[in-house]
Scaffold this active site. Structure first.
Site, PDB file in Angstrom:
ATOM      1  N   GLU A 274       0.837  -1.220   0.000  1.00  0.00           N
ATOM      2  CA  GLU A 274       0.000   0.000   0.000  1.00  0.00           C
ATOM      3  C   GLU A 274       0.865   1.260   0.000  1.00  0.00           C
ATOM      4  O   GLU A 274       0.736   2.106   0.890  1.00  0.00           O
ATOM      5  CB  GLU A 274      -0.884   0.018   1.268  1.00  0.00           C
ATOM      6  CG  GLU A 274      -1.778  -1.186   1.457  1.00  0.00           C
ATOM      7  CD  GLU A 274      -2.466  -1.195   2.834  1.00  0.00           C
ATOM      8  OE1 GLU A 274      -2.144  -0.345   3.692  1.00  0.00           O
ATOM      9  OE2 GLU A 274      -3.326  -2.063   3.044  1.00  0.00           O
ATOM     10  N   PRO A 275       1.750   1.425  -0.975  1.00  0.00           N
ATOM     11  CA  PRO A 275       2.614   2.620  -0.946  1.00  0.00           C
ATOM     12  C   PRO A 275       1.858   3.887  -1.317  1.00  0.00           C
ATOM     13  O   PRO A 275       0.970   3.868  -2.167  1.00  0.00           O
ATOM     14  CB  PRO A 275       3.669   2.304  -2.014  1.00  0.00           C
ATOM     15  CG  PRO A 275       2.957   1.423  -2.992  1.00  0.00           C
ATOM     16  CD  PRO A 275       1.987   0.600  -2.170  1.00  0.00           C
ATOM     17  N   GLY A 276       2.206   4.974  -0.656  1.00  0.00           N
ATOM     18  CA  GLY A 276       1.635   6.275  -1.006  1.00  0.00           C
ATOM     19  C   GLY A 276       2.768   7.224  -1.340  1.00  0.00           C
ATOM     20  O   GLY A 276       3.102   7.472  -2.498  1.00  0.00           O
ATOM     21  N   ARG A 277       3.412   7.709  -0.280  1.00  0.00           N
ATOM     22  CA  ARG A 277       4.446   8.742  -0.413  1.00  0.00           C
ATOM     23  C   ARG A 277       5.496   8.434  -1.488  1.00  0.00           C
ATOM     24  O   ARG A 277       5.859   9.313  -2.269  1.00  0.00           O
ATOM     25  CB  ARG A 277       5.152   8.885   0.937  1.00  0.00           C
ATOM     26  CG  ARG A 277       6.069  10.069   1.021  1.00  0.00           C
ATOM     27  CD  ARG A 277       6.874  10.047   2.333  1.00  0.00           C
ATOM     28  NE  ARG A 277       6.107   9.719   3.499  1.00  0.00           N
ATOM     29  CZ  ARG A 277       5.569  10.616   4.333  1.00  0.00           C
ATOM     30  NH1 ARG A 277       5.750  11.897   4.131  1.00  0.00           N
ATOM     31  NH2 ARG A 277       4.878  10.220   5.391  1.00  0.00           N
ATOM     32  N   ARG A 313       2.435  20.112   6.344  1.00  0.00           N
ATOM     33  CA  ARG A 313       3.453  19.255   6.954  1.00  0.00           C
ATOM     34  C   ARG A 313       4.462  20.011   7.819  1.00  0.00           C
ATOM     35  O   ARG A 313       4.804  19.547   8.907  1.00  0.00           O
ATOM     36  CB  ARG A 313       4.160  18.417   5.883  1.00  0.00           C
ATOM     37  CG  ARG A 313       3.195  17.567   5.044  1.00  0.00           C
ATOM     38  CD  ARG A 313       3.898  16.547   4.159  1.00  0.00           C
ATOM     39  NE  ARG A 313       4.493  15.491   4.947  1.00  0.00           N
ATOM     40  CZ  ARG A 313       5.773  15.391   5.218  1.00  0.00           C
ATOM     41  NH1 ARG A 313       6.625  16.259   4.733  1.00  0.00           N
ATOM     42  NH2 ARG A 313       6.222  14.411   5.982  1.00  0.00           N
ATOM     43  N   TYR A 317       4.214  18.649  11.562  1.00  0.00           N
ATOM     44  CA  TYR A 317       5.271  17.698  11.964  1.00  0.00           C
ATOM     45  C   TYR A 317       6.644  18.343  12.035  1.00  0.00           C
ATOM     46  O   TYR A 317       7.634  17.643  12.155  1.00  0.00           O
ATOM     47  CB  TYR A 317       5.392  16.549  10.956  1.00  0.00           C
ATOM     48  CG  TYR A 317       4.110  15.935  10.490  1.00  0.00           C
ATOM     49  CD1 TYR A 317       3.316  15.183  11.353  1.00  0.00           C
ATOM     50  CD2 TYR A 317       3.698  16.085   9.175  1.00  0.00           C
ATOM     51  CE1 TYR A 317       2.148  14.597  10.899  1.00  0.00           C
ATOM     52  CE2 TYR A 317       2.529  15.499   8.721  1.00  0.00           C
ATOM     53  CZ  TYR A 317       1.753  14.761   9.594  1.00  0.00           C
ATOM     54  OH  TYR A 317       0.607  14.190   9.130  1.00  0.00           O
ATOM     55  N   CYS A 361      -2.802  33.782  10.021  1.00  0.00           N
ATOM     56  CA  CYS A 361      -2.615  34.385  11.345  1.00  0.00           C
ATOM     57  C   CYS A 361      -2.307  33.339  12.400  1.00  0.00           C
ATOM     58  O   CYS A 361      -3.125  33.067  13.275  1.00  0.00           O
ATOM     59  CB  CYS A 361      -3.866  35.159  11.726  1.00  0.00           C
ATOM     60  SG  CYS A 361      -4.339  36.283  10.433  1.00  0.00           S
ATOM     61  N   GLU A 362      -1.176  32.699  12.274  1.00  0.00           N
ATOM     62  CA  GLU A 362      -0.708  31.702  13.238  1.00  0.00           C
ATOM     63  C   GLU A 362       0.809  31.765  13.202  1.00  0.00           C
ATOM     64  O   GLU A 362       1.391  31.748  12.106  1.00  0.00           O
ATOM     65  CB  GLU A 362      -1.074  30.269  12.801  1.00  0.00           C
ATOM     66  CG  GLU A 362      -2.531  29.991  12.641  1.00  0.00           C
ATOM     67  CD  GLU A 362      -3.106  29.166  13.779  1.00  0.00           C
ATOM     68  OE1 GLU A 362      -2.367  28.864  14.744  1.00  0.00           O
ATOM     69  OE2 GLU A 362      -4.288  28.848  13.689  1.00  0.00           O
ATOM     70  N   TYR A 389       0.768  14.024   0.620  1.00  0.00           N
ATOM     71  CA  TYR A 389       0.235  14.658   1.830  1.00  0.00           C
ATOM     72  C   TYR A 389       0.380  16.179   1.771  1.00  0.00           C
ATOM     73  O   TYR A 389       0.604  16.839   2.778  1.00  0.00           O
ATOM     74  CB  TYR A 389       0.917  14.075   3.083  1.00  0.00           C
ATOM     75  CG  TYR A 389       0.812  12.565   3.152  1.00  0.00           C
ATOM     76  CD1 TYR A 389      -0.411  11.957   3.440  1.00  0.00           C
ATOM     77  CD2 TYR A 389       1.911  11.746   2.887  1.00  0.00           C
ATOM     78  CE1 TYR A 389      -0.524  10.578   3.467  1.00  0.00           C
ATOM     79  CE2 TYR A 389       1.802  10.359   2.911  1.00  0.00           C
ATOM     80  CZ  TYR A 389       0.582   9.784   3.207  1.00  0.00           C
ATOM     81  OH  TYR A 389       0.465   8.423   3.223  1.00  0.00           O
TER      82      TYR A 389
HETATM   83  N1  LLP Z   1      -1.627   2.106   4.388  1.00  0.00           N
HETATM   84  C1  LLP Z   1      -2.169   2.597   5.503  1.00  0.00           C
HETATM   85  C2  LLP Z   1      -3.124   1.773   6.266  1.00  0.00           C
HETATM   86  C3  LLP Z   1      -1.831   3.881   5.943  1.00  0.00           C
HETATM   87  O1  LLP Z   1      -2.368   4.368   7.063  1.00  0.00           O
HETATM   88  C4  LLP Z   1      -0.904   4.659   5.197  1.00  0.00           C
HETATM   89  C5  LLP Z   1      -0.537   6.014   5.618  1.00  0.00           C
HETATM   90  C6  LLP Z   1      -0.379   4.105   4.012  1.00  0.00           C
HETATM   91  C7  LLP Z   1      -0.751   2.814   3.646  1.00  0.00           C
HETATM   92  C8  LLP Z   1       0.582   4.835   3.131  1.00  0.00           C
HETATM   93  O2  LLP Z   1       1.774   5.139   3.764  1.00  0.00           O
HETATM   94  P1  LLP Z   1       2.970   5.796   2.933  1.00  0.00           P
HETATM   95  O3  LLP Z   1       3.455   4.783   1.930  1.00  0.00           O
HETATM   96  O4  LLP Z   1       2.455   6.994   2.254  1.00  0.00           O
HETATM   97  O5  LLP Z   1       3.983   6.100   3.958  1.00  0.00           O
HETATM   98  N2  LLP Z   1       0.349  12.897   6.765  1.00  0.00           N
HETATM   99  C9  LLP Z   1       1.600  12.236   7.063  1.00  0.00           C
HETATM  100  C10 LLP Z   1       1.593  10.792   6.649  1.00  0.00           C
HETATM  101  C11 LLP Z   1       0.444   9.997   7.235  1.00  0.00           C
HETATM  102  C12 LLP Z   1       0.442   8.571   6.779  1.00  0.00           C
HETATM  103  C13 LLP Z   1      -0.817   7.888   7.163  1.00  0.00           C
HETATM  104  N3  LLP Z   1      -0.943   6.539   6.702  1.00  0.00           N
HETATM  105  C14 LLP Z   1       2.728  13.025   6.423  1.00  0.00           C
HETATM  106  O6  LLP Z   1       2.467  14.055   5.796  1.00  0.00           O
HETATM  107  O7  LLP Z   1       3.889  12.668   6.573  1.00  0.00           O
END
Ligand code: LLP
Length: 433
Positions: A274-277, A313, A317, A361-362, A389
């Site tokens: 499940e890659p996102g980033r 971000r 963070y 305004c923060e 993100y």
């Molecule tokens: N699968 C599940 C169940 C997840 O909760 C997430 C991310 C992913 C896959 C994808 O993860 P990735 O490959 O993108 O690392 N907003 C934060 C990141 C929150 C991630 C939440 N879950 C940021 O901007 O760094």
């Protein structure tokens, strides 16, 4: 910086278009993506896993623009969703329901119905109560819901605490020690079909060892389940692979995939990830313009037209995003006597250390601290590595319309989301008598 974003005669380009041209045509702030960077990252992933049957489920939360989802759908991707809304986006973008996995700790009955109606691949169930609810909903629809349990392997992902999910104290998944009992329960429920197991330990991981530790714990459970006659069809090892924002050295996609495949030797189950980033993060930038330079006694501020509502971000963070000048050229100071003589940091005397901040305004509304730049009013800046993100976490705070989004394909820029207009922002509100 990947080669999809590069300087040519001191002008920052995305593929074959100068970012100055994008700003002229579409305005700022504006998210700009490289289509080739997206497809390249996806292809690296699928090539690295081709030795075994697999499904890459893009984590929609990282960037949910329809055009981006469509690029991946056309390459065969599945999707990891966490809401009914994300499911509707995937379907609107041409994604296949039978390649969708549904994660999240708070699925509502309505979301379950939507997903069962669409015919998704699997529900990643995160609690005993959710098993019961899903069984009831499926039964009321005379359907069988395919399920995995999201197991919390209790390993330390060694990442930012807000994005670490695989420790005992986190809200995610079912406790490792309870997983077997819950699988037995699931197997007994009439309208569920146990098809897999799932884990996701966190995001922006820069080492392979936590992934391996989690996979090994998951595999130990798979073997125990097999002994009890519960045979799984797939292993979902989640997402989480990190990218380079600053000086991190995460494993490459190929190294990560090799490590996973190593632990899966001799296994026949289908692998889901499940890659996102890692698929979108370095494929996008946030383009912004300097509105004002404001000299201060302790710090100088570059006030830009993007803010924490566009890219949350840094505020949330304390995350680092590289900030590049879109045009590298000498600047003439817009203010007399500024920059002060003693602070000039280069030969031309035009570069200074700035706090890069937005108009909100923060005090937390900053995009970068202590960045050395040669800029003047009207200069364009690119916040790098903003594809993941970024837009998906944006808001309308301070009644700021959300930015436009553009996808560059070679020489062609495509507007993939229009800039919002203010009337849209309060269209659903009503004044009462
Ligand atoms: N699968 C599940 C169940 C997840 O909760 C997430 C991310 C992913 C896959 C994808 O993860 P990735 O490959 O993108 O690392 N907003 C934060 C990141 C929150 C991630 C939440 N879950 C940021 O901007 O760094």
């Amino acid at each position: 910086m990947t080669h999809y974003f590069h300087y040519q005669n001191d002008q920052l380009f995305v593929e074959d278009i100068a970012l100055t041209d994008i700003a002229d045509r579409f305005g700022t702030p504006c998210y700009v993506y490289s289509r080739a960077a997206l497809t390249d990252a996806y292809r690296q992933f699928s090539d690295a896993l081709k030795a075994r049957e697999h499904l890459i489920c893009f984590a929609v939360k990282s960037n949910s623009n329809l055009a981006i989802l469509n690029v991946f759908a056309r390459m065969g991707a599945g999707f990891d969703i966490v809401s009914g809304g994300e499911l509707q986006r995937v379907l609107a973008a041409g994604g296949a329901a039978n390649k969708v996995v549904f994660s999240g700790v708070g699925k509502t009955a309505a979301e379950m119905r939507l997903a069962l109606e669409a015919g998704i691949l699997c529900f990643n169930v995160e609690s005993a109560a959710e098993l019961d609810r899903l069984n009831e909903v499926a039964s009321s629809m005379e359907k069988i819901a395919p399920i995995s349990l999201r197991v919390n392997p209790d390993v330390d992902a060694k990442t930012h605490p807000y994005i670490s999910t695989g420790l005992k104290q986190n809200k995610f998944g079912v406790a490792y020690t309870e997983a077997l009992a819950l699988y037995r329960k699931a197997a007994r429920l009439s309208h569920l079909r146990v098809t897999g197991i799932d884990c996701h330990i966190g995001s922006q991981l820069t080492e392979t060892s936590p992934f391996i530790a989690a996979a090994e714990k998951v595999l130990a459970l798979v073997d125990q389940l097999a002994c009890e006659g519960i045979k799984l069809e797939h292993l979902d090892l989640g997402g989480g692979l990190g990218i380079c924002y600053d000086d991190e050295t995460p494993p490459s996609i190929a190294e990560y995939a090799q490590a996973l495949l190593g632990t899966l030797q001799g296994r026949t189950e289908r692998l889901i990830v499940e890659p996102g980033r890692v698929l979108v993060g370095n494929a996008g930038v946030l383009l912004t313009k300097v509105e004002y330079l404001k000299p201060g006694e302790e710090k100088h501020f570059a006030i830009v037209d993007a803010a924490m509502n566009d890219l949350m971000r840094p505020a949330l963070y304390d995350a680092y995003h590289e900030i590049l000048e879109v045009e590298r050229k000498p600047v003439t100071s817009p203010l007399s006597n500024f920059p002060p003589e003693g602070e000039r940091t280069n030969e031309k005397g035009d570069s200074l250390i700035y706090e890069v901040v937005g108009p909100i305004c923060e005090t937390g509304d900053f995009l970068g601290h202590a960045r050395e730049m040669a800029v003047e009013q009207g200069s364009l800046l690119a916040l790098m590595s903003a594809g993941a993100y970024g837009m998906s976490m944006s808001s309308n705070y301070n009644t700021r319309p959300r930015a436009a989004e553009v996808m560059v394909d070679g020489k062609t820029p495509h507007l993939i989301r229009e800039r919002e207009i203010v009337s849209q922002l309060f269209a659903a509100e009503k004044i009462i008598p």
